[in-house]
Design a protein around this motif. Structure first.
Motif, PDB file in Angstrom:
ATOM      1  N   UNK A   7       0.839  -1.205   0.000  1.00 51.75           N
ATOM      2  CA  UNK A   7       0.000   0.000   0.000  1.00 51.75           C
ATOM      3  C   UNK A   7       0.874   1.255   0.000  1.00 51.75           C
ATOM      4  N   UNK A   8       1.872   1.282   0.869  1.00 55.27           N
ATOM      5  CA  UNK A   8       2.759   2.444   0.931  1.00 55.27           C
ATOM      6  C   UNK A   8       3.508   2.643  -0.382  1.00 55.27           C
ATOM      7  N   UNK A   9       3.972   1.552  -0.967  1.00 54.62           N
ATOM      8  CA  UNK A   9       4.690   1.640  -2.244  1.00 54.62           C
ATOM      9  C   UNK A   9       3.759   2.149  -3.346  1.00 54.62           C
ATOM     10  N   UNK A  10       2.529   1.681  -3.370  1.00 50.05           N
ATOM     11  CA  UNK A  10       1.572   2.114  -4.396  1.00 50.05           C
ATOM     12  C   UNK A  10       1.231   3.590  -4.231  1.00 50.05           C
ATOM     13  N   UNK A  11       1.098   4.040  -2.997  1.00 44.06           N
ATOM     14  CA  UNK A  11       0.821   5.456  -2.758  1.00 44.06           C
ATOM     15  C   UNK A  11       1.975   6.302  -3.284  1.00 44.06           C
ATOM     16  N   UNK A  12       3.190   5.908  -2.968  1.00 47.80           N
ATOM     17  CA  UNK A  12       4.367   6.655  -3.447  1.00 47.80           C
ATOM     18  C   UNK A  12       4.427   6.629  -4.974  1.00 47.80           C
ATOM     19  N   UNK A  13       4.158   5.458  -5.537  1.00 46.18           N
ATOM     20  CA  UNK A  13       4.198   5.317  -6.988  1.00 46.18           C
ATOM     21  C   UNK A  13       3.169   6.241  -7.645  1.00 46.18           C
ATOM     22  N   UNK A  14       1.963   6.285  -7.107  1.00 43.29           N
ATOM     23  CA  UNK A  14       0.901   7.149  -7.649  1.00 43.29           C
ATOM     24  C   UNK A  14       1.251   8.624  -7.522  1.00 43.29           C
TER      25      UNK A  14
END
Length: 168
Positions: A7-14
C-alpha cells in the motif's frame, strides 16, 4: 504485513515518487529475507515486478524475477491439490510477465486453470484476481468480449462479497 508495504509503495508510486516506492519494497524484502518469510518475500517481489512492468520496464521486470528466483518452473504453473498461496503468487508473477511481453496464449490457459481452481475452493479474492488477469490477457490478445466477460465475473464476485480494493 505485505499489504502495508504494498500500500505504501503504491501510494508513493501514484504520487510519482518512484524511487521511494521501490525503496519501501526493498525494506520489506530485506525484512522478509532476514526472517525467512517466503510468502512475504514473494508478495513484495511480485509487487516490485508489477511496478516495473507498470513503469514500462518489462525486460527489467523479467530480469528482476529471474535474479530473485521468484518464477516457477513450467511444471509448477498449473494448480494442483497441493498448491499453496506461494504457488499462486509465483503463477501470478509469471502471468503478469507474459502479459507485459504480449505472450497471451499459454498465460490464458494457466489463468483459466487457476480461476477454476480458486472457484472450486471458494477462494473469492483469488478468483477475483484471476478474473482481472484474464480480462487483461483477453484484452491484450484482442478478444474484447472475453475480456468483458472476465471483468463482469470479477465485478459480480467482488460486489457480492463487498470486495472493492481489487478495482481501486
Amino acid at each position: 504485513a505485505s499489504d502495508v508495504y504494498k500500500r505504501q509503495a503504491r501510494i508513493r508510486y501514484c504520487k510519482n515518487q518512484i524511487s521511494e516506492a521501490f525503496q519501501i519494497l526493498d525494506e520489506g524484502l530485506s525484512l522478509a529475507t532476514e526472517r525467512n518469510l517466503e510468502r512475504l518475500r514473494l508478495a513484495l517481489a511480485g509487487e516490485y515486478t508489477r511496478l516495473l512492468i507498470h513503469s514500462r520496464n518489462p525486460k527489467q521486470a523479467l530480469k528482476y524475477a529471474q535474479n530473485t528466483h521468484i518464477l516457477p518452473d513450467q511444471a509448477q504453473l498449473m494448480p494442483s491439490g497441493k498448491s499453496t498461496s506461494v504457488d499462486e503468487m509465483r503463477a501470478i508473477i509469471w502471468v503478469r510477465l507474459e502479459i507485459s511481453q504480449d505472450r497471451t496464449v499459454e498465460a490464458i490457459n494457466i489463468a483459466k486453470h487457476w480461476r477454476r481452481f480458486c472457484a472450486s475452493r471458494g477462494a473469492i479474492r483469488s478468483l477475483i484476481q484471476w478474473n482481472l488477469l484474464l480480462a487483461q490477457l483477453h484484452f491484450v490478445a484482442g478478444d474484447n468480449r472475453a475480456a468483458q466477460r472476465a471483468l463482469r465475473e470479477a465485478m459480480t464476485h467482488a460486489a457480492a462479497n463487498k470486495l472493492i480494493r481489487s478495482f481501486i
